[in-house]
Design an enzyme around this catalytic site. Sequence first.
Site, short mmCIF file in Angstrom:
data_model
loop_
_atom_site.label_atom_id
_atom_site.label_comp_id
_atom_site.label_asym_id
_atom_site.label_seq_id
_atom_site.Cartn_x
_atom_site.Cartn_y
_atom_site.Cartn_z
CD GLU A 248 -2.87 -1.39 0.18
OE1 GLU A 248 -2.90 -0.55 -0.74
OE2 GLU A 248 -3.58 -2.41 0.20
CG HIS B 289 -4.30 -0.34 5.86
ND1 HIS B 289 -5.67 -0.18 5.78
CD2 HIS B 289 -4.02 -1.53 5.27
CE1 HIS B 289 -6.19 -1.22 5.16
NE2 HIS B 289 -5.22 -2.07 4.84
CG HIS C 143 -7.08 -5.67 7.66
ND1 HIS C 143 -6.47 -6.76 7.06
CD2 HIS C 143 -6.84 -4.63 6.81
CE1 HIS C 143 -5.90 -6.40 5.93
NE2 HIS C 143 -6.09 -5.11 5.75
CD GLU D 220 -13.67 8.74 23.31
OE1 GLU D 220 -13.71 7.50 23.35
OE2 GLU D 220 -12.67 9.39 23.60
CG HIS E 55 -9.22 -3.72 2.65
ND1 HIS E 55 -8.53 -3.93 1.49
CD2 HIS E 55 -8.26 -3.70 3.63
CE1 HIS E 55 -7.24 -4.05 1.74
NE2 HIS E 55 -7.05 -3.90 3.04
O1 2HA Z 1 -0.56 -5.60 3.98
O2 2HA Z 1 -3.41 -4.85 4.53
O3 2HA Z 1 -4.17 -3.81 2.24
C1 2HA Z 1 -1.74 -6.21 3.64
C2 2HA Z 1 -2.82 -5.23 3.55
C3 2HA Z 1 -3.14 -4.73 2.22
ZN ZN Z 2 -5.33 -4.02 4.15
#
Ligand code: 2HA
Ligand code: ZN
Length: 274
Positions: free
Chosen positions: A115, A139, A141, A169, A210
């Site tokens: 990414e 980033h 998940h 909050e 995602h």
């Molecule tokens: O690194 O999260 O979006 C793996 C991911 C790709």
């Molecule tokens: Zn990801």
Amino acid sequence: MNVLDAEFVKGFMRMADDGWKQGWHERNGGNLSYRIRPEEVESVREELCPGAWKPIGTSVPKLGGEYFLVTGSGKFMRNVTVKPADSFCIIELDQAGDNYRICWGLVNGGRPTSELPTHLMNHEVKFTATGGKHRVIYHAHPANTIALTFVLPLTDEAFTRELWEMATECPVVFPDGIGVVPWMVPGGRDIAVATSELMKKYDVAIWAHHGMFCSGEDFDLTFGLMHTVEKSAEILVKVRSMQDYKRQTITPDDFRHLAKDFGVKLPEKFLFEK
Ligand code: 2HA
Ligand code: ZN
């Protein structure tokens, strides 16, 4: 100074480990980047050993010459503290912002996160929007946020308002709101462009089915932002699991009162009547 003894590197590793402990980083899921301060680069300069230039896959001219700490493609967030020199790297960008080279880390081979285009385009947008204050792009998940992308409309308005309502909050922590990217193929320039467009307005972008991207000034604030949004999503999942309506909630006028007392501006587009 040894790279692993530098405070900015320790902060990076702690954040990666905190995310792992939250359960946000199954396998190689998620990635983290930090725009390194010039004095921090100098403090580890003797440890840097630049490799060959490689294309970023997009262009970030405003970030020409900057250095970043970035997790590696296919590397596990779980291993950032366990085998740091294998899991992440320091990269330098060329003056045009078209190419990068690895200067430290990824000792067993590999390249920066898949990414990288989204990370760098977000950094570039935030560099301009915050006058260089924001340095961290994260980033992950987180499960509850992802779950909501199957039941809420994929709009900035729906996500912002629902998540604001789940904890008092929230509108103070993310007063600008949250952006939503529809499902797209990850890893390339198109999703990077869509995400960085939203980052012009918001510090949070959710990728449907995602995960989430957050931007912030330092490791604590950026992690705290992700944590707050995901906690709010968890409460909404619990509420919806109990019954399909809210018996009571925070109203648009309640938000207006809160904004006044806490000195934040809440865009009226999120304070619609339902
Ligand atoms: O690194 O999260 O979006 C793996 C991911 C790709
Ligand atoms: Zn990801």
